[in-house]
Design a protein around this motif. Structure first.
Motif, mmCIF file in Angstrom:
data_model
loop_
_atom_site.group_PDB
_atom_site.id
_atom_site.type_symbol
_atom_site.label_atom_id
_atom_site.label_comp_id
_atom_site.label_asym_id
_atom_site.label_seq_id
_atom_site.Cartn_x
_atom_site.Cartn_y
_atom_site.Cartn_z
ATOM 1 N N VAL A 142 0.857 -1.288 0.131
ATOM 2 C CA VAL A 142 -0.022 0.031 -0.073
ATOM 3 C C VAL A 142 0.811 1.297 0.125
ATOM 4 C CG1 VAL A 142 -1.785 1.305 1.146
ATOM 5 C CG2 VAL A 142 -1.831 -1.142 1.318
ATOM 6 N N GLY A 148 2.155 0.515 4.273
ATOM 7 C CA GLY A 148 1.890 -0.818 4.701
ATOM 8 C C GLY A 148 1.653 -1.774 3.570
ATOM 9 N N VAL A 165 -1.509 -5.304 2.441
ATOM 10 C CA VAL A 165 -2.545 -6.009 2.735
ATOM 11 C C VAL A 165 -2.434 -7.542 2.459
ATOM 12 C CG1 VAL A 165 -5.011 -6.034 2.050
ATOM 13 C CG2 VAL A 165 -3.913 -3.984 2.371
ATOM 14 N N LYS A 225 -7.312 -10.140 3.517
ATOM 15 C CA LYS A 225 -7.496 -8.595 3.622
ATOM 16 C C LYS A 225 -7.335 -7.738 4.692
ATOM 17 C CE LYS A 225 -9.056 -9.619 -0.634
ATOM 18 N NZ LYS A 225 -7.878 -10.052 -1.343
ATOM 19 N N ASN A 226 -6.660 -8.504 5.649
ATOM 20 C CA ASN A 226 -6.145 -7.598 6.740
ATOM 21 C C ASN A 226 -4.865 -6.637 6.397
ATOM 22 O OD1 ASN A 226 -8.072 -8.793 8.409
ATOM 23 N ND2 ASN A 226 -6.497 -10.483 9.250
ATOM 24 N N GLU A 227 -4.773 -5.504 6.954
ATOM 25 C CA GLU A 227 -3.884 -4.546 7.056
ATOM 26 C C GLU A 227 -2.710 -4.965 7.818
ATOM 27 O OE1 GLU A 227 -4.998 -0.702 6.996
ATOM 28 O OE2 GLU A 227 -6.569 -0.836 5.513
ATOM 29 N N ASP A 253 1.237 -3.356 9.453
ATOM 30 C CA ASP A 253 1.992 -2.328 9.181
ATOM 31 C C ASP A 253 3.520 -2.665 9.067
ATOM 32 O OD1 ASP A 253 3.564 -3.259 11.681
ATOM 33 O OD2 ASP A 253 2.204 -2.006 12.801
#
Length: 108
Positions: free
Chosen positions: A23, A40, A42, A47-49, A51
């Motif tokens: 991202v 970050g 994904v 689909k969790n972000e 860091d």
């Protein structure tokens, strides 16, 4: 003796190893200049972000699992390339940062 090793990966390699996608965030500096950096990641499945720290920990573990990094190495640092670039207003550009570097130090 200290030995420093730097492993440089293209962002496509990182995406494949971790099953994630980058991202990016752009900050406009001037009308035709932007600063692009990695905000970050994904996870492609959940689909969790993530860091950058979390993603680089996973990358470090994955490289150790594949024996690219020796098992006795416990500390590392990383660099996610960012760039300032001139952006042509009428053309889509794909000159985003392309490299991830992980480095570690071994004492022999």
């Amino acid at each position: 003796m200290n030995i420093t090793t730097i492993i440089e990966l293209d962002h496509e390699e990182v995406e494949e190893l971790l099953n994630v996608h980058f991202v990016f965030v752009e900050e406009k500096i001037y009308d035709n200049m932007v600063h692009t950096c990695v905000e970050g990641f994904v996870d492609n499945d959940t689909k969790n972000e993530m860091d950058p720290d979390e993603a680089m920990e996973k990358l470090f573990a994955k490289l150790k699992e594949q024996n690219v990094i020796p098992q006795d190495v416990i500390d590392f640092s990383y660099e996610l390339t960012s760039c300032e670039r001139v952006k042509k207003m009428d053309v889509e550009q794909d000159d985003l940062p392309k490299k991830v570097a992980i480095s570690f130090l071994q004492c022999k």
